[in-house]
Design a protein around this motif. Structure first.
Motif, PDB file in Angstrom:
ATOM      1  N   VAL A  41       0.855  -1.189   0.000  1.00 47.41           N
ATOM      2  CA  VAL A  41       0.000   0.000   0.000  1.00 47.41           C
ATOM      3  C   VAL A  41       0.889   1.238   0.000  1.00 47.41           C
ATOM      4  O   VAL A  41       1.840   1.330   0.777  1.00 47.41           O
ATOM      5  CB  VAL A  41      -0.945   0.011   1.221  1.00 47.41           C
ATOM      6  CG1 VAL A  41      -1.706   1.333   1.313  1.00 47.41           C
ATOM      7  CG2 VAL A  41      -1.905  -1.163   1.160  1.00 47.41           C
ATOM      8  N   VAL A  42       0.573   2.179  -0.886  1.00 44.69           N
ATOM      9  CA  VAL A  42       1.330   3.425  -0.994  1.00 44.69           C
ATOM     10  C   VAL A  42       0.330   4.574  -0.931  1.00 44.69           C
ATOM     11  O   VAL A  42      -0.694   4.562  -1.623  1.00 44.69           O
ATOM     12  CB  VAL A  42       2.141   3.485  -2.307  1.00 44.69           C
ATOM     13  CG1 VAL A  42       2.938   4.779  -2.388  1.00 44.69           C
ATOM     14  CG2 VAL A  42       3.063   2.275  -2.432  1.00 44.69           C
ATOM     15  N   HIS A  54      -4.613  14.272   2.270  1.00 40.91           N
ATOM     16  CA  HIS A  54      -4.512  12.976   1.597  1.00 40.91           C
ATOM     17  C   HIS A  54      -5.036  13.089   0.166  1.00 40.91           C
ATOM     18  O   HIS A  54      -6.123  13.615  -0.069  1.00 40.91           O
ATOM     19  CB  HIS A  54      -5.293  11.913   2.362  1.00 40.91           C
ATOM     20  CG  HIS A  54      -5.166  10.561   1.748  1.00 40.91           C
ATOM     21  ND1 HIS A  54      -4.008   9.827   1.817  1.00 40.91           N
ATOM     22  CD2 HIS A  54      -6.040   9.830   1.025  1.00 40.91           C
ATOM     23  CE1 HIS A  54      -4.175   8.692   1.176  1.00 40.91           C
ATOM     24  NE2 HIS A  54      -5.399   8.664   0.681  1.00 40.91           N
ATOM     25  N   LEU A  55      -4.259  12.587  -0.793  1.00 40.05           N
ATOM     26  CA  LEU A  55      -4.641  12.668  -2.209  1.00 40.05           C
ATOM     27  C   LEU A  55      -4.971  11.320  -2.830  1.00 40.05           C
ATOM     28  O   LEU A  55      -5.850  11.236  -3.685  1.00 40.05           O
ATOM     29  CB  LEU A  55      -3.516  13.326  -3.025  1.00 40.05           C
ATOM     30  CG  LEU A  55      -3.115  14.733  -2.630  1.00 40.05           C
ATOM     31  CD1 LEU A  55      -1.932  15.197  -3.468  1.00 40.05           C
ATOM     32  CD2 LEU A  55      -4.294  15.689  -2.775  1.00 40.05           C
ATOM     33  N   ALA A  56      -4.244  10.280  -2.450  1.00 35.56           N
ATOM     34  CA  ALA A  56      -4.453   8.991  -3.116  1.00 35.56           C
ATOM     35  C   ALA A  56      -3.867   7.849  -2.304  1.00 35.56           C
ATOM     36  O   ALA A  56      -2.927   8.036  -1.526  1.00 35.56           O
ATOM     37  CB  ALA A  56      -3.806   9.008  -4.498  1.00 35.56           C
ATOM     38  N   THR A  57      -4.426   6.656  -2.523  1.00 33.81           N
ATOM     39  CA  THR A  57      -3.905   5.405  -1.974  1.00 33.81           C
ATOM     40  C   THR A  57      -3.996   4.371  -3.080  1.00 33.81           C
ATOM     41  O   THR A  57      -5.006   4.294  -3.777  1.00 33.81           O
ATOM     42  CB  THR A  57      -4.727   4.928  -0.757  1.00 33.81           C
ATOM     43  OG1 THR A  57      -4.702   5.934   0.244  1.00 33.81           O
ATOM     44  CG2 THR A  57      -4.166   3.640  -0.188  1.00 33.81           C
ATOM     45  N   SER A  58      -2.939   3.573  -3.217  1.00 39.51           N
ATOM     46  CA  SER A  58      -2.935   2.513  -4.221  1.00 39.51           C
ATOM     47  C   SER A  58      -2.040   1.383  -3.734  1.00 39.51           C
ATOM     48  O   SER A  58      -1.399   1.505  -2.691  1.00 39.51           O
ATOM     49  CB  SER A  58      -2.440   3.062  -5.569  1.00 39.51           C
ATOM     50  OG  SER A  58      -2.661   2.122  -6.601  1.00 39.51           O
ATOM     51  N   SER A  68       0.720   5.205 -11.957  1.00 36.78           N
ATOM     52  CA  SER A  68       0.134   6.537 -11.868  1.00 36.78           C
ATOM     53  C   SER A  68      -0.501   6.719 -10.491  1.00 36.78           C
ATOM     54  O   SER A  68      -1.661   6.388 -10.292  1.00 36.78           O
ATOM     55  CB  SER A  68      -0.913   6.713 -12.980  1.00 36.78           C
ATOM     56  OG  SER A  68      -1.254   8.061 -13.121  1.00 36.78           O
ATOM     57  N   LEU A  69       0.270   7.243  -9.547  1.00 31.47           N
ATOM     58  CA  LEU A  69      -0.223   7.432  -8.183  1.00 31.47           C
ATOM     59  C   LEU A  69      -0.998   8.737  -8.027  1.00 31.47           C
ATOM     60  O   LEU A  69      -1.985   8.792  -7.311  1.00 31.47           O
ATOM     61  CB  LEU A  69       0.945   7.388  -7.179  1.00 31.47           C
ATOM     62  CG  LEU A  69       0.579   7.502  -5.701  1.00 31.47           C
ATOM     63  CD1 LEU A  69      -0.381   6.390  -5.277  1.00 31.47           C
ATOM     64  CD2 LEU A  69       1.837   7.471  -4.839  1.00 31.47           C
ATOM     65  N   PHE A  85       5.248   4.560   1.892  1.00 27.22           N
ATOM     66  CA  PHE A  85       5.231   3.151   1.528  1.00 27.22           C
ATOM     67  C   PHE A  85       4.913   2.360   2.794  1.00 27.22           C
ATOM     68  O   PHE A  85       5.714   2.349   3.733  1.00 27.22           O
ATOM     69  CB  PHE A  85       6.590   2.726   0.966  1.00 27.22           C
ATOM     70  CG  PHE A  85       6.995   3.440  -0.292  1.00 27.22           C
ATOM     71  CD1 PHE A  85       6.652   2.935  -1.537  1.00 27.22           C
ATOM     72  CD2 PHE A  85       7.730   4.618  -0.227  1.00 27.22           C
ATOM     73  CE1 PHE A  85       7.042   3.587  -2.702  1.00 27.22           C
ATOM     74  CE2 PHE A  85       8.127   5.282  -1.388  1.00 27.22           C
ATOM     75  CZ  PHE A  85       7.774   4.762  -2.632  1.00 27.22           C
ATOM     76  N   ARG A  86       3.790   1.700   2.870  1.00 26.36           N
ATOM     77  CA  ARG A  86       3.361   0.916   4.042  1.00 26.36           C
ATOM     78  C   ARG A  86       3.928  -0.502   3.922  1.00 26.36           C
ATOM     79  O   ARG A  86       3.238  -1.430   3.539  1.00 26.36           O
ATOM     80  CB  ARG A  86       1.836   0.889   4.143  1.00 26.36           C
ATOM     81  CG  ARG A  86       1.197   2.247   4.242  1.00 26.36           C
ATOM     82  CD  ARG A  86       1.346   2.795   5.625  1.00 26.36           C
ATOM     83  NE  ARG A  86       0.776   4.139   5.701  1.00 26.36           N
ATOM     84  CZ  ARG A  86       1.095   5.000   6.618  1.00 26.36           C
ATOM     85  NH1 ARG A  86       1.962   4.676   7.553  1.00 26.36           N
ATOM     86  NH2 ARG A  86       0.560   6.191   6.630  1.00 26.36           N
ATOM     87  N   VAL A  87       5.203  -0.656   4.250  1.00 26.56           N
ATOM     88  CA  VAL A  87       5.918  -1.913   3.996  1.00 26.56           C
ATOM     89  C   VAL A  87       5.770  -2.947   5.115  1.00 26.56           C
ATOM     90  O   VAL A  87       6.087  -4.120   4.917  1.00 26.56           O
ATOM     91  CB  VAL A  87       7.412  -1.656   3.708  1.00 26.56           C
ATOM     92  CG1 VAL A  87       7.562  -0.824   2.443  1.00 26.56           C
ATOM     93  CG2 VAL A  87       8.090  -0.972   4.883  1.00 26.56           C
ATOM     94  N   GLY A  88       5.291  -2.559   6.287  1.00 22.74           N
ATOM     95  CA  GLY A  88       5.154  -3.481   7.402  1.00 22.74           C
ATOM     96  C   GLY A  88       4.288  -4.687   7.061  1.00 22.74           C
ATOM     97  O   GLY A  88       4.650  -5.838   7.353  1.00 22.74           O
TER      98      GLY A  88
END
Length: 133
Positions: A41-42, A54-58, A68-69, A85-88
């Motif tokens: 998730v980014v 907050h503009l976007a989540t993908s 294209s984020l 970057f939600r790397v956990g």
């Protein structure tokens, strides 16, 4: 004819004030495995005075990319932005521990709809990033 002309002008006007697809892209490569990091998730935010909007989540695709984020419905104006970057969860899903549950990258946009790419080279206990092309 007037309706057709008005429609064409309207479409041209809208596209002139929207970010082109691919204005901001990201890519994550797991340095330990040499493989792309799929399913991460980014999030994208823009600094607004003392807070973040907050503009976007993908999520990254099978190749570890989000092509294209930035939302194509608006313009990417100059300012300070943050990609997180939600790397956990990615590491947890791969039965790996990590020191960094998320990796925030704060960057400046200097031109409207400037084409930007932010790669992330990732491992459990470190990361690096840079302005890509």
């Amino acid at each position: 004819m007037k309706i057709l002309t008005a429609t064409i002008i309207s479409l041209l006007s809208f596209s002139a004030f929207a970010a082109p697809e691919g204005t901001l892209s990201v890519h994550i490569l797991n340095q330990q495995t040499g493989l792309p990091s799929a399913g991460v998730v980014v999030e994208l935010d823009k600094q607004d005075s003392a807070s973040w909007q907050h503009l976007a989540t993908s999520k990254t695709d099978a190749d570890g990319r989000i092509k294209s984020l930035f939302p194509t419905s608006g313009e990417m104006e100059p300012g300070v932005y943050k990609v997180t970057f939600r790397v956990g969860d990615y590491f947890k899903a791969n039965d790996m521990k990590t020191f960094f549950p998320s990796v925030p990258v704060i960057f400046n946009v200097t031109k409207t709809n400037e084409k930007l790419h932010i790669p992330l080279l990732l491992s459990q206990y470190g990361y690096s990033t840079y302005r890509g092309s």
